[in-house]
Design a protein around this motif. Structure first.
Motif, PDB file in Angstrom:
ATOM      1  N   GLU A 202     -52.232 -76.651 -54.768  1.00 45.54           N
ATOM      2  CA  GLU A 202     -51.836 -77.119 -53.432  1.00 45.54           C
ATOM      3  C   GLU A 202     -51.097 -78.454 -53.469  1.00 45.54           C
ATOM      4  O   GLU A 202     -50.991 -79.136 -52.444  1.00 45.54           O
ATOM      5  N   ALA A 203     -50.607 -78.857 -54.623  1.00 46.26           N
ATOM      6  CA  ALA A 203     -49.973 -80.177 -54.739  1.00 46.26           C
ATOM      7  C   ALA A 203     -48.838 -80.332 -53.731  1.00 46.26           C
ATOM      8  O   ALA A 203     -48.064 -79.409 -53.494  1.00 46.26           O
ATOM      9  N   LYS A 204     -48.787 -81.529 -53.137  1.00 46.54           N
ATOM     10  CA  LYS A 204     -47.764 -81.802 -52.135  1.00 46.54           C
ATOM     11  C   LYS A 204     -47.313 -83.247 -52.307  1.00 46.54           C
ATOM     12  O   LYS A 204     -48.125 -84.158 -52.393  1.00 46.54           O
ATOM     13  N   VAL A 205     -45.997 -83.436 -52.355  1.00 46.12           N
ATOM     14  CA  VAL A 205     -45.433 -84.765 -52.593  1.00 46.12           C
ATOM     15  C   VAL A 205     -44.649 -85.226 -51.373  1.00 46.12           C
ATOM     16  O   VAL A 205     -43.846 -84.469 -50.819  1.00 46.12           O
ATOM     17  N   VAL A 206     -44.866 -86.457 -50.950  1.00 46.96           N
ATOM     18  CA  VAL A 206     -43.983 -87.111 -49.993  1.00 46.96           C
ATOM     19  C   VAL A 206     -43.414 -88.337 -50.688  1.00 46.96           C
ATOM     20  O   VAL A 206     -44.166 -89.209 -51.129  1.00 46.96           O
ATOM     21  N   ALA A 207     -42.084 -88.383 -50.805  1.00 48.95           N
ATOM     22  CA  ALA A 207     -41.420 -89.534 -51.428  1.00 48.95           C
ATOM     23  C   ALA A 207     -40.719 -90.314 -50.339  1.00 48.95           C
ATOM     24  O   ALA A 207     -39.949 -89.757 -49.556  1.00 48.95           O
ATOM     25  N   THR A 208     -40.996 -91.601 -50.271  1.00 51.02           N
ATOM     26  CA  THR A 208     -40.396 -92.425 -49.234  1.00 51.02           C
ATOM     27  C   THR A 208     -40.105 -93.815 -49.815  1.00 51.02           C
ATOM     28  O   THR A 208     -40.034 -93.959 -51.039  1.00 51.02           O
ATOM     29  N   THR A 209     -39.892 -94.788 -48.953  1.00 51.54           N
ATOM     30  CA  THR A 209     -39.665 -96.163 -49.414  1.00 51.54           C
ATOM     31  C   THR A 209     -40.783 -97.045 -48.878  1.00 51.54           C
ATOM     32  O   THR A 209     -41.502 -96.668 -47.935  1.00 51.54           O
TER      33      THR A 209
END
Lengths: 245, 245
Positions: A202-209
């Motif tokens: 179920e891995a989930k990535v959010v990439a932001t600053t």
């Protein structure tokens, strides 16, 4: 007294990320002690005893495991990830130090495992490619002032920062406070990664600053990585080069 | 272009510390690229191509692996430990960034592994039980001034410190310089651990104090751990309690 105690980690989630050494240690055990959801990752035989407990009673669980080992049982204490990183191994030695002096003669071992930040990093590329630090954001066992001091030092010295335990129902606002602090030191464009359930299906990535990072995006199963000044994206990956500039 | 590239780590040494996921990734590969001694840990089939190289040509090796993947091969780049920690994963993304733009469309994955500091910690107890940092002492790719700045920050903020690449033939004196610096900040009684070949059959531990620590005890295969103010021994183990005091 010929019992034994081994502290093992199941890795971040997928069974293929648990080491064969940890699996073998679990198979040799007569008794398995741990937080229920971690024990659920392990298939027990009929002749093995399961001692499941709640997540917030580490020392009690450690004492129970040591008592069982002292009575001659072969005990595996089951953590997630690597048991030596914000998990059960330190609790076992705390219990040894404050407990029955006979426990110091026990056969106690720790099996290393894949800790969450390594699985989180692998999901996005190589953000831990330079010098880095790992900080637990939980102030159950240390003061918030200590956490702020470490965040400040890590940001000023330009470490990549991995945050364990970034948020819980009892501590919903601390990650936002940590971001506020880091924004006074680090560039707005610093990459920030929220990796939930890293190393599981179920891995989930959010990439932001850092400028846009919202503490509400994290929960108990999230690992947060805040880049160094050199951390950047290439294609769909994020990494920290080995060179400093 | 339907090739792929996966960066895997063999773990710290014992085959039982390599994850099944990493082993499966190696078995799926048509081509294995890596430093010779790491490739020696892997049993290749007759239909798999071995591309061994020297230890000090990471970028060249990364480009070779990417070229092979771009030509349609299924490439596994084999590192020791965890490939994302002072190993090949960052070099791969550096090569992507500076290389053929088509490489950005490749199927590239990283498999996490057990990095040396986790295996070293498990050999002695749980010295990484509190907040910690990992610093490579090699100044091939960053300045010694940056290393000193990070050592100072980590010591002042009371992190446990894990030192990778503490010494080599070309850099015999830097670990001694690092200890000298840390002695100006930390207590003489701070535990210092030299763990050689952690997680392998030849593992060897020297436990001493910061006052007595001798940089000459380390070589390329040694991982050095310097305790926080709370790191201590109980029985024959060394650990860092979760509480700060």
């Amino acid at each position: 007294m010929s019992g034994s105690l081994v502290v093992v980690g199941t890795g971040p989630g997928r069974p293929e990320l648990m080491t064969p050494a940890s699996l073998a240690a679990i198979e040799r055990a007569t008794d398995l002690v741990g937080y229920g959801p971690y024990l659920d990752r392990v298939t027990l035989r009929a002749d093995q005893c399961r001692h499941a407990s709640d997540n917030r009673v580490e020392l009690e669980r450690a004492r129970q495991a040591l008592s069982l080992a002292a009575s001659g049982r072969h005990v595996a204490v089951v953590s997630g990830g690597d048991p030596g990183v914000f998990a059960m191994a330190a609790a076992i030695f705390e219990a040894v130090e404050s407990g029955d002096p006979a426990w110091r003669a026990l056969d106690i071992r720790v099996e290393p495992g894949v800790t969450a930040m390594l699985a989180a990093a692998a999901e996005v590329g190589a953000p831990l490619g330079g010098d880095f630090c790992a900080i637990s954001l939980s102030d159950n066992l240390k003061s918030w002032a200590t956490i702020e001091r470490r965040l400040t030092a890590a940001a000023r010295a330009d470490f990549v920062i991995a945050l364990y335990n970034p948020a819980s129902k009892a501590r919903p606002h601390q990650l936002g406070q940590a971001f506020d602090l880091l924004r006074t030191i680090k560039s707005d464009e610093t990459p920030v990664l929220f990796v939930r359930a890293a190393g599981s299906a179920e891995a989930k990535v959010v990439a932001t600053t850092l400028a846009a990072a919202d503490g509400a995006l994290a929960d108990m199963r999230t690992l947060v990585i805040i880049g160094a000044s050199t951390t950047r994206s290439v294609g769909r990956w994020i990494y920290t080069p080995r060179r400093e500039a």
